[in-house]
Structure formats: structure tokens, C-alpha cells
Enzyme design. Structure first.
Site, short mmCIF file in Angstrom:
data_model
loop_
_atom_site.label_atom_id
_atom_site.label_comp_id
_atom_site.label_asym_id
_atom_site.label_seq_id
_atom_site.Cartn_x
_atom_site.Cartn_y
_atom_site.Cartn_z
N SER A 265 0.86 -1.18 0.00
CA SER A 265 0.00 0.00 0.00
C SER A 265 0.90 1.23 0.00
CB SER A 265 -0.90 0.02 1.24
OG SER A 265 -1.54 1.28 1.41
N TYR B 32 -1.96 -1.15 10.62
CA TYR B 32 -2.09 -1.52 9.21
C TYR B 32 -0.93 -0.94 8.40
CZ TYR B 32 -3.90 -1.50 4.41
OH TYR B 32 -4.05 -1.67 3.05
#
Length: 250
Positions: free
Chosen positions: A138, A151
Site C-alpha cells: 500500500s 495496518y
């Protein structure tokens, strides 16, 4: 990466980016096997895409990973592409007590899952004439979103792991790619209708085009600014990005 004629296994293929990639690659003439925890979602995807197959998988469970890897190798001996896509994203507060369940499930799913899945299949992949491992990280691995600190940390770790894996496989038949999405309209953080996020269909279209090149990092245009931030002075964009994300959409 060659975009057709592969046998591809995708974790987290029942929704979001995983489903989008699975359907696009299926249409390009690949044998695609999707996996996930939710049997209903898997059935919905395979029904909509005749010829696609599915297998239930809990990436938090090493025994589930081992069993699925054994099944895949037995039933799909030509398996040559692994896409580690499964992930969970939950809001936390690094300035307070972080829930133990959130911490363990996020790290186990997002980091240990891909490492375990790759480990379970890597010897098989090395036997193929040409194989690929794609780890979905990401842009938050490069510019963390403070409200999802755990995360973001797992995605930074996946970037690091991917670089090590690529180096160790440099003399093998296995290519190692990293796909670092920007904010995309998916179920993560209920972003399906988020106007600031990239439409899923657009993201998939752009990603497939980049995937068909020789690049090791699969980046759509909207991901490049955040991907290229790390280095001296990186804190300025981290602060600006998080200040912006704390504001409601206009």
C-alpha cells in the site's frame, strides 16, 4: 509479467481489489483460483466468472495455509503465479492503548499471512519455467495513515520483505513484484462511495496495464507521489497527508 496462460492463485479474492484482479486476469485467459474466508463471497465470484475456481482459506491459520498449498499443488501442478492480496484494515489509536485483538489479527493477516503463503508455495514455484509472486502492499507503507498505525506498519514490513524475497530469488525463475495501491473504493474503511478514493474499475484497468510491463513495482499514477516520499524531509508530507485525512470530504 506475461498476462495470459498462467495459473494464478489470489488470496482475498472474494471482494475489492482481489476480486477485481481475479476477474481481469480471468478475462485475459488465465486459470484463476481465488481464496478467502467467506464461502458465500467466493461462490458469488466464481458463479459470475465461469471457469474460475475457489478454495476457502484462513490466512491467520498456518494449518489452513499448509492444507490449501498442498491442495493447490496437487490439483493445479502448473500453478505459477501467487498474489498475496488478503488484508484487513482497522482504525486504531497509537497514542492510546491499542486493542490486542486488532494488533494480533492485523499483523497475522497482513504480514505473517503473505510470508507463510509464499513459504508454502515457493519450492513449487521455483520448479516452474516462469513464475511470479505479487505482494500487495500500500502507499501507506511509505506514508503512514496515523489512524491506522498498525495496518500502515504491516504494509511497510511487506515492502521490506518483498525486497528481501526479490533478492534471494534473483537467480531463479521466480519474479517478485510489489503492487502498492493508493486509496481505492473498496470495503476497507467503508470506502466504496468515498469521493477521495480511486474508483476500483479504474484502478484495476491501470494496474493491469502496468502489470504487463517489466516493472518490479506496480504503481498507478495516483500512487507515485506517496510511494516516492521516503527519504530526508519525509515528515513534512506525512504531517500534511494526515492533516488532510482528518478533514471530512468536501
Amino acid at each position: 509479467m506475461k498476462l495470459s496462460g498462467n495459473t494464478i492463485f489470489i488470496t482475498g479474492g472474494g471482494s475489492g481489489i482481489g476480486r477485481g484482479l481475479a476477474e481481469a486476469l480471468h478475462k485475459l485467459g488465465n486459470q484463476v483460483i481465488i481464496s478467502g474466508r467467506r464461502k458465500g463471497h467466493l461462490g458469488e465470484v466464481t458463479k459470475a466468472n465461469p471457469g474460475m475456481q475457489s478454495v476457502e482459506l484462513n490466512v491467520e491459520d498456518p494449518a489452513s495455509i499448509a492444507a490449501v498449498a498442498t491442495k493447490l499443488i496437487a490439483e493445479h501442478p502448473k500453478l505459477n503465479v501467487l498474489i498475496n492480496n488478503a488484508g484487513i484494515m482497522q482504525i486504531d489509536d497509537a497514542a492510546s492503548t491499542i486493542d490486542e485483538g486488532l494488533l494480533v489479527s492485523t499483523i497475522t493477516t497482513n504480514l505473517m499471512g503473505p510470508i507463510r503463503m509464499t513459504s508454502a508455495l515457493i519450492e513449487h514455484l521455483k520448479k516452474q519455467d516462469a513464475a511470479t509472486v505479487i505482494n500487495v502492499s500500500s502507499v501507506l507503507g511509505f506514508v503512514p495513515l496515523a489512524m491506522t498505525a498498525v495496518y500502515s506498519s504491516t504494509k511497510a514490513a511487506i515492502h521490506s520483505y518483498t525486497q528481501s524475497l526479490r533478492y534471494k530469488l534473483k537467480d531463479s525463475s521466480v519474479k517478485v513484484l510489489e503492487l502498492a495501491p493508493p486509496w481505492v473504493q473498496t470495503d476497507l474503511l467503508n470506502s466504496n462511495d468515498e469521493p477521495r478514493a480511486m474508483p476500483l474499475a479504474q484502478f484495476i484497468d491501470e494496474t493491469i496495464k502496468v502489470l504487463g510491463t517489466d516493472t518490479e513495482e506496480v504503481l498507478v499514477e495516483g500512487a507515485k507521489t506517496l510511494r516516492n516520499n521516503p527519504g530526508p524531509g519525509e515528515a513534512a508530507l506525512v504531517i500534511q497527508f494526515n492533516d488532510t485525512m482528518e478533514q471530512p470530504p468536501h
